[in-house]
Design a protein around this motif. Structure first.
Motif, mmCIF file in Angstrom:
data_model
loop_
_atom_site.group_PDB
_atom_site.id
_atom_site.type_symbol
_atom_site.label_atom_id
_atom_site.label_comp_id
_atom_site.label_asym_id
_atom_site.label_seq_id
_atom_site.Cartn_x
_atom_site.Cartn_y
_atom_site.Cartn_z
ATOM 1 N N PHE A 27 0.818 -1.212 0.000
ATOM 2 C CA PHE A 27 0.000 0.000 0.000
ATOM 3 C C PHE A 27 0.854 1.265 0.000
ATOM 4 N N TYR A 28 1.882 1.299 0.825
ATOM 5 C CA TYR A 28 2.660 2.525 1.006
ATOM 6 C C TYR A 28 3.825 2.678 0.034
ATOM 7 N N VAL A 29 4.118 1.666 -0.749
ATOM 8 C CA VAL A 29 5.176 1.758 -1.764
ATOM 9 C C VAL A 29 4.526 1.479 -3.123
ATOM 10 N N PRO A 30 3.896 2.488 -3.697
ATOM 11 C CA PRO A 30 3.143 2.269 -4.933
ATOM 12 C C PRO A 30 4.024 1.984 -6.157
ATOM 13 N N ASP A 31 5.318 2.220 -6.049
ATOM 14 C CA ASP A 31 6.195 2.003 -7.203
ATOM 15 C C ASP A 31 6.630 0.553 -7.359
ATOM 16 N N LEU A 32 6.176 -0.324 -6.489
ATOM 17 C CA LEU A 32 6.533 -1.738 -6.625
ATOM 18 C C LEU A 32 5.908 -2.305 -7.899
ATOM 19 N N PRO A 33 6.649 -3.131 -8.610
ATOM 20 C CA PRO A 33 6.070 -3.745 -9.812
ATOM 21 C C PRO A 33 4.909 -4.685 -9.444
ATOM 22 N N ASP A 34 3.893 -4.704 -10.280
ATOM 23 C CA ASP A 34 2.736 -5.567 -10.037
ATOM 24 C C ASP A 34 3.132 -7.038 -9.973
#
Length: 66
Positions: free
Chosen positions: A24-31
């Motif tokens: 939730f808090y690290v939106p830049d993580l790859p899907d």
């Protein structure tokens, strides 16, 4: 190892919560990474369920007939 077996469900809950917070808090993580973690968590959940079922069966086996 005995600690993990005794508290598998609690450790699983903490790990799942931590993964959810990071996702939730690290939106830049790859899907793909998030989906891979979700698949791994589901697999670990199955192992935790089997551990808990084993503990329950062992407790029933030791219980006196009521």
């Amino acid at each position: 190892m005995q600690f993990i077996k005794a508290h598998a469900a609690r450790l699983y809950a903490v790990a799942v919560s931590a993964i959810a917070l990071v996702a939730f808090y690290v939106p830049d993580l790859p899907d793909e990474l998030v989906l891979g973690l979700v698949a791994a968590v589901l697999g670990v959940g199955e192992a935790v369920q089997r551990t808990e079922d084993g503990k329950t069966a062992e407790a029933f086996a030791k219980a006196p007939n009521a």
